[in-house]
Design a protein around this motif. Structure first.
Motif: not given
Length: 311
Positions: A188-197
């Motif tokens: 979930a954290v990785m998904l959110q970070l990649y959306v921000q990236i």
């Protein structure tokens, strides 16, 4: 391995009676061999070359080390189960596998965090604070992974209580649930970070296009390439690990062993693909590998430092 096909879950505990060779265990052992060879190359290149001391390479080295241990764990599991059956050794082997796979997933998270910060704080990324933060993330990653791996060895196993076993013996059901929930949190954290990236990539590409008077089509191509790369990275991670993580929550010791093998095998493929995605695509690592192949390796070979977002 399954005990002559009669066990209903993947059995990582030792067995004293002669075993029929399980083809699934052979496949896992072969996968472990490939994983070990690939990641050993990355570890040697990164840790024995002074040129690769930037934070991003330390994180890639951590990932490669974790995957290397995972591959060795699969090989040792096969060897000890079929040739040197022992409960004590079995617990050590499963502990190694839990530690290495946990460290692998956690290292992917640290790489994602590093990539995000390199874009979000581009002006201050190359500073001592980044180096300190990297070492803190590495300590937390390996500290938590080792703690998870020590649990079966320290007594949290189902050797004396078979009904409490999970789909992976001798891990207890509660232990595997904790690992699965931890995975979903990381994902979930990785998904959110990649959306921000992705948002940052689009914003930066648009700004560069305006400053340099690029055509809209060029801006579109650059943005699409960046987003496609992130989609491949996250998609590979999810497709490899999600089936096993979900099955860990749904299955128990009475579940068919076939389902465990079918979901665990793709999870091991993630460790096989990580060197390709995170290391071999890097131009600096490619230069060193080509130099080694040509017999002209120099540990002080100069190269242009790139940001983690390029890796």
């Amino acid at each position: 391995s399954a005990r002559n096909g009669s066990d209903s879950s993947l059995d990582l505990e030792s067995m004293v009676e002669p075993l029929t060779l399980n083809p699934w265990d052979v496949i896992l052992c072969i996968s472990g061999t490939i994983i070990s060879c690939e990641n050993a190359i990355v570890v040697v290149v990164i840790f024995y070359s002074p040129a690769f001391r930037a934070p991003m390479f330390l994180l890639i080295g951590s990932l490669a080390t974790a995957d290397l241990l995972a591959g060795l764990g699969l090989i040792l599991h096969f060897a000890f189960v079929y040739f040197i059956p022992s409960e004590a050794v079995s617990l050590l082997t499963v502990g190694l596998l839990v530690t290495s796979f946990t460290a692998s997933v956690s290292s992917l998270l640290t790489i994602t965090i590093d990539r995000y910060l390199s874009l979000y704080n581009a002006l201050t990324y190359y500073s001592e604070r980044t180096v300190t933060r990297t070492y803190i993330m590495l300590i937390l990653t390996w500290g938590a992974s080792i703690c998870y791996g020590l649990l079966p060895v320290m007594g949290w196993n189902c050797l004396k209580e078979p009904s409490a076993c999970s789909i992976v013996k001798p891990l207890m059901k509660n232990h595997l649930i904790i690992l699965s929930v931890s995975f979903f949190m990381v994902f979930a954290v990785m998904l959110q970070l990649y959306v921000q990236i992705c948002k940052l990539i689009c914003r930066h590409a648009h700004q560069i296009a305006i400053q340099r008077h690029f055509l809209a089509s060029s801006h579109y191509v650059t943005t699409r390439k960046g987003i496609s790369t992130l989609a491949i990275i996250l998609g590979t991670f999810a497709s490899c690990w999600l089936p096993f993580a979900i099955y860990c929550l749904l299955g128990d010791e009475s579940s068919p062993a076939l389902y465990t093998y079918l979901t665990l095998l793709p999870a091991t493929y993630n460790s096989m693909l990580n060197p390709i995605i995170y290391a071999f695509r890097n131009q600096e690592i490619q230069k060193v590998l080509w130099a080694v192949c040509c017999g002209c390796f120099s540990s002080t070979m100069p190269f242009r430092s790139r940001s983690p977002s390029d890796v």
